[in-house]
Write an enzyme that holds these catalytic residues in place. Structure first.
Site, PDB file in Angstrom:
ATOM      1  N   HIS A 159       4.155   3.322   6.436  1.00  0.00           N
ATOM      2  CA  HIS A 159       4.080   3.017   4.997  1.00  0.00           C
ATOM      3  C   HIS A 159       2.699   3.261   4.410  1.00  0.00           C
ATOM      4  CE1 HIS A 159       8.096   1.155   4.423  1.00  0.00           C
ATOM      5  NE2 HIS A 159       8.013   1.055   5.726  1.00  0.00           N
ATOM      6  N   ASP A 368      -3.856   4.687  -1.358  1.00  0.00           N
ATOM      7  CA  ASP A 368      -2.606   3.925  -1.255  1.00  0.00           C
ATOM      8  C   ASP A 368      -1.536   4.827  -0.653  1.00  0.00           C
ATOM      9  OD1 ASP A 368      -0.880   1.796  -1.621  1.00  0.00           O
ATOM     10  OD2 ASP A 368      -1.471   1.453  -3.703  1.00  0.00           O
TER      11      ASP A 368
HETATM   12  C1  GDG Z   1       2.793  -0.723   1.639  1.00  0.00           C
HETATM   13  C2  GDG Z   1       1.788   0.382   1.307  1.00  0.00           C
HETATM   14  C3  GDG Z   1       3.565   1.481  -0.044  1.00  0.00           C
HETATM   15  C4  GDG Z   1       3.130  -7.479  -5.776  1.00  0.00           C
HETATM   16  N1  GDG Z   1       2.578  -8.572  -6.337  1.00  0.00           N
HETATM   17  C5  GDG Z   1       3.583  -9.325  -6.789  1.00  0.00           C
HETATM   18  C6  GDG Z   1       4.777  -8.687  -6.500  1.00  0.00           C
HETATM   19  N2  GDG Z   1       4.483  -7.546  -5.864  1.00  0.00           N
HETATM   20  C7  GDG Z   1       5.435  -6.542  -5.384  1.00  0.00           C
HETATM   21  C8  GDG Z   1       5.474  -5.310  -6.267  1.00  0.00           C
HETATM   22  C9  GDG Z   1       5.820  -4.214  -5.280  1.00  0.00           C
HETATM   23  C10 GDG Z   1       5.205  -4.710  -4.001  1.00  0.00           C
HETATM   24  O1  GDG Z   1       5.007  -6.111  -4.137  1.00  0.00           O
HETATM   25  C11 GDG Z   1       3.873  -4.038  -3.693  1.00  0.00           C
HETATM   26  O2  GDG Z   1       4.136  -2.762  -3.274  1.00  0.00           O
HETATM   27  P1  GDG Z   1       3.007  -1.680  -2.971  1.00  0.00           P
HETATM   28  O3  GDG Z   1       3.626  -0.366  -2.808  1.00  0.00           O
HETATM   29  O4  GDG Z   1       2.030  -1.693  -4.085  1.00  0.00           O
HETATM   30  O5  GDG Z   1       2.221  -2.162  -1.675  1.00  0.00           O
HETATM   31  P2  GDG Z   1       2.451  -2.898  -0.220  1.00  0.00           P
HETATM   32  O6  GDG Z   1       3.659  -3.730  -0.198  1.00  0.00           O
HETATM   33  O7  GDG Z   1       1.191  -3.567   0.070  1.00  0.00           O
HETATM   34  O8  GDG Z   1       2.573  -1.839   0.932  1.00  0.00           O
HETATM   35  C12 GDG Z   1       2.127   1.002  -0.036  1.00  0.00           C
HETATM   36  C13 GDG Z   1       4.506   0.386   0.396  1.00  0.00           C
HETATM   37  O9  GDG Z   1       4.137  -0.178   1.640  1.00  0.00           O
HETATM   38  C14 GDG Z   1       5.932   0.880   0.544  1.00  0.00           C
HETATM   39  O10 GDG Z   1       6.048   1.838   1.518  1.00  0.00           O
HETATM   40  O11 GDG Z   1       3.904   1.878  -1.352  1.00  0.00           O
HETATM   41  O12 GDG Z   1       1.264   2.086  -0.291  1.00  0.00           O
HETATM   42  O13 GDG Z   1       0.461  -0.144   1.298  1.00  0.00           O
HETATM   43  O14 GDG Z   1       7.209  -4.115  -5.089  1.00  0.00           O
HETATM   44  O15 GDG Z   1       6.430  -5.473  -7.275  1.00  0.00           O
HETATM   45  N3  GDG Z   1       5.951  -9.213  -6.850  1.00  0.00           N
HETATM   46  C15 GDG Z   1       5.960 -10.407  -7.512  1.00  0.00           C
HETATM   47  N4  GDG Z   1       4.821 -11.062  -7.828  1.00  0.00           N
HETATM   48  C16 GDG Z   1       3.625 -10.559  -7.475  1.00  0.00           C
HETATM   49  O16 GDG Z   1       2.611 -11.193  -7.763  1.00  0.00           O
HETATM   50  N5  GDG Z   1       7.113 -10.936  -7.886  1.00  0.00           N
END
Ligand code: GDG
Length: 729
Positions: A159, A368
């Site tokens: 990821h 990212d």
């Molecule tokens: C990895 C990789 C890759 C976040 N803060 C809150 C919240 N979220 C939710 C968002 C989103 C998810 O969490 C974050 O997704 P990301 O893609 O930004 O990052 P990671 O989960 O750290 O991790 C990344 C991903 O895996 C998928 O393969 O895209 O690059 O690092 O869905 O909506 N949701 C709520 N409150 C929050 O404060 N409800």
């Protein structure tokens, strides 16, 4: 899932975050995996509590929900999770080399926790199940799983970014090589973008010296498919979110609070990869250099607490607090706050409300893997408004090309982007949003999961078929030989593909010594004279060599591993039209290596070019070969050629041209009733794989092969050929 125990009560809470949400949506859409042909799905993971053993009440609660917990002791949490995962792999793979910690005890713990997971999986999985391993925490797991359960279908998905070899090289070589080898034990390794998969392939070439053809790595484990599967979002959920009454209420509430202001929004976990402070400075620059925007726009900056205990996070938090305070103090007014800063987890309805109403999403991570927030924002815009500003260093930038793409270190560039976003005409906003939504709808999270699983199933089937063939070769003698001779006799049209070196003649130390003897020439001539029999001599040698020895015989010749074909009495013709303009560039690079490594030389054929190092000092030769293969792979990517590592040789040749493709084209032309193919080395395996199931394929000499039959040496093959000649008399 995260488990909490409060006052003796066990609660299981769904983890938020990309992966957990993605898997939940995928399972819901596929009836718990049943639509894909599975009987059920079991999640195996750490429940988030430190402790060597789990309270049976907790294990029971988890198992009843299809979750198999693997407990981690406090020491493991510290050394495996916070240690090797989050202090070694996370920073290094994101390119934060100075934050990367290299500690033997962290590595040891990584090894032992991966083994522990393999043991648990082995205790719950059936031998022919599929296991989908997620993320950087478990890069050794495919290897340990395969060791215990060789028939499992194993897929791995990363990821986060996979770094280029120049960065991976900073990791001690034994760890780095074990990680690459661990991943290669999978049937399929998947990444978000071509860039990451390319970095992985380059690292495999460079550090392990394995050959790669298109999307397949050939290693000691067999074949591993490497694929690109950009993760998507649950498009409909976000697209319809504004209609949810709770979200609608939130939207109204926030609109009321921020009345009359343009809203710029961002949300990230507290992490140095997210570039939060860079964004704060860009906003400051924007307000200072474009004062007319003061009191007209506010930046809602949400930072979500994460991974307590990492020292860099604490320092980062202090810096954000301080700078936001300074900017608000300096520029704020009684009735206007430049940065509305929240350090907390946002309830989902509030997050969805922000997606629905923010005029601009400022998503500017320094690095990212993908970044789902940017995709969620775009998917949510049912009103066809809103502007996304996105870093070029996020995986999502490869797909969301209609965003305003910025460099997260370019403060002025980001300030300009903010201005452009805030002044963008609505029609243009809509055009960009629509185009991005079209892509997000087509590539949603379910498609991502189904694509990966289907690809994994395909890769595993191919492996099973190959292994079946490798394990079942039988000697071509006795009744088998009688049967083959009878089939030969009764077939009106017959095609015989015979490799030359090592198959019809022994292997000699020097190629020039392998001259065909009288007996062989006579045998081939006799076969070729039989009505309905076409003899094809197949070789990696140049066409002039084959011509000089076989040109007068009534046989077909295939030279340069399938590149050239010559009919009896005819002229040479290439089997495929390929561009060879890359050869000159490759020669220049190889010449540098000849200069640098004494005893090495270049061999050029019409369709390929090779650098031989068998006479070089062994260690220097191997090191240079890895470097050469890596530089050539980097240079030639996308140009339709492959860089191959042979025995003491690095060779570059057109992709998709092989003895197999040449043999198949002759089969299509002649439509034979009987096909025999014999060969002794790797390049002949392409023939064995490409010919029809009914073909008699024969491996000459030792080693595993896809051929159905084997013979000990060239002499045995010659007797088989004699038998065929006699069967006609
Ligand atoms: C990895 C990789 C890759 C976040 N803060 C809150 C919240 N979220 C939710 C968002 C989103 C998810 O969490 C974050 O997704 P990301 O893609 O930004 O990052 P990671 O989960 O750290 O991790 C990344 C991903 O895996 C998928 O393969 O895209 O690059 O690092 O869905 O909506 N949701 C709520 N409150 C929050 O404060 N409800």
């Amino acid at each position: 899932m995260t488990v909490a125990v409060k006052d003796g009560e066990v609660s299981v809470r769904e983890s938020v975050g990309g992966l957990a949400t993605a898997m939940k949506t995928l399972l819901a859409a596929t009836d718990g995996g049943r639509a894909l042909g599975f009987d059920g799905v079991l999640w195996v993971g750490w429940p988030g509590l430190a402790g060597d053993a789990l309270d049976p009440k907790i294990s029971e609660a988890l198992r009843s929900q299809g979750l198999e917990p693997v407990p981690l002791g406090r020491d493991e949490v510290e050394k495996f999770y916070e240690g090797f995962c989050n202090s070694t792999l996370w920073p290094l793979f994101h390119g934060f080399t100075t934050y990367t910690v290299y500690r033997d005890d962290f590595w040891d713990s990584y090894v032992s926790v991966n083994k522990k997971f393999a043991d648990v999986l082995a205790s719950v999985a059936k031998p022919d199940d599929y296991v989908w391993v997620h993320d950087y925490h478990f890069m050794l797991l495919p290897l340990y799983l395969r060791g215990q359960m060789p028939d499992l279908g194993v897929g791995f998905f990363l990821h986060i970014p996979f770094p280029p070899p120049e960065i991976l090289q900073l990791m001690p070589s034994s760890w780095r090589n074990e990680i690459l080898d661990g991943l290669l034990a999978s049937d399929l390794v998947g990444f978000h973008t071509h860039e990451y998969s390319y970095n992985f392939v380059r690292s495999v070439v460079r550090f392990l010296g394995y050959g790669v053809e298109l999307d397949v790595v050939k290693s000691r484990h067999g074949y591993t498919k490497v694929g690109v599967f950009p993760i998507g979002v649950d498009y409909e959920r976000f697209h319809n979110s504004g209609a949810d009454p709770q979200v609608a209420k939130e939207i109204e509430e926030v609109r009321r609070l921020l009345k009359g202001l343009k809203v710029v929004f961002s949300i990230d976990r507290l992490d140095y990869t997210k570039g939060v402070i860079n964004r704060v400075y860009a906003w400051e620059r924007f307000l200072k250099s474009r004062p007319e925007w003061r009191r007209k726009a506010s930046f809602v900056l949400v930072v979500v607490p994460s991974r307590a205990g990492v020292p860099q996070y604490e320092a980062m938090k202090r810096q954000i607090d301080m700078e936001v305070g300074r900017i608000n103090g300096e520029l704020g007014e009684l009735d206007w706050v430049p940065i509305i800063y929240l350090y907390r987890f946002l309830p989902t309805p509030t997050l969805l409300a922000m997606y629905n109403l923010a005029d601009v999403a400022l998503i500017t991570p320094l690095k990212d893997g993908m970044n789902l927030v940017s995709k969620e924002y775009v998917a949510s815009r049912r009103d066809c408004r809103g502007v996304l500003i996105l870093s070029e260093t996020a995986g999502a930038a490869k797909e969301l090309t209609e965003a305003i793409i910025v460099n997260p270190n370019d403060v002025e560039g980001m300030a300009k982007a903010i201005e452009k976003a805030l002044t963008m005409p609505e029609e243009e906003q809509c055009r960009r949003i629509q185009e991005m939504q079209r892509k997000l709808k087509a590539q949603d999270v379910v498609k991502w999961g189904v694509d990966f699983i289907q690809s994994l199933m395909g890769a595993r089937l191919e492996r099973a078929e190959r292994e079946r063939r490798l394990a079942t070769a039988i000697p071509l003698e006795g009744e088998e030989l009688d049967r083959m001779a009878a089939a030969y006799r009764s077939a009106p049209v017959r095609l015989l593909f015979l490799d030359y070196d090592g198959t019809l003649v022994p292997l000699y130390p020097y190629a020039y010594q392998a001259v065909p003897d009288e007996e062989l020439l006579h045998l081939l001539a006799e076969l070729a004279r039989q009505g309905g029999t076409y003899v094809v001599v197949v070789s990696g040698r140049p066409k002039d060599f084959l011509d000089s020895w076989f040109g007068k015989l009534p046989v077909y010749l295939i030279a340069e591993h399938g590149f050239w074909l010559k009919e009896p009495g005819g002229g040479w013709a290439p089997t495929a039209r390929v561009d060879l303009s890359w050869k000159l560039k490759v020669r220049k690079v190889m010449e540098e290596f000849v200069e640098r490594v004494p005893g090495t030389y270049i061999e050029e054929k019409e369709s390929s070019i090779a650098w031989h190092y068998r006479n070089a000092e062994p260690e220097a030769g191997e090191r240079a070969a890895l470097e050469l293969a890596d530089s050539l792979t980097a240079m030639l990517t996308g140009s339709g050629v492959v860089v191959m590592r042979g025995k003491k040789v690095v060779e570059v040749k057109p992709a998709g041209v092989s003895k197999g493709t040449a043999a198949r084209s002759l089969v299509e032309l002649k439509r034979p009733d009987f096909v025999l193919a014999a060969g002794d080395d790797e390049t002949d395996e392409t023939m064995f794989a490409a010919l029809p199931q009914t073909a008699y394929t024969v491996k000459v000499g030792p080693g595993r092969s896809l051929a159905k039959y084997y013979l000990p040496n060239y002499k045995a093959l010659r007797s088989v050929l004699k038998r065929l000649v006699e069967s006609q008399h």
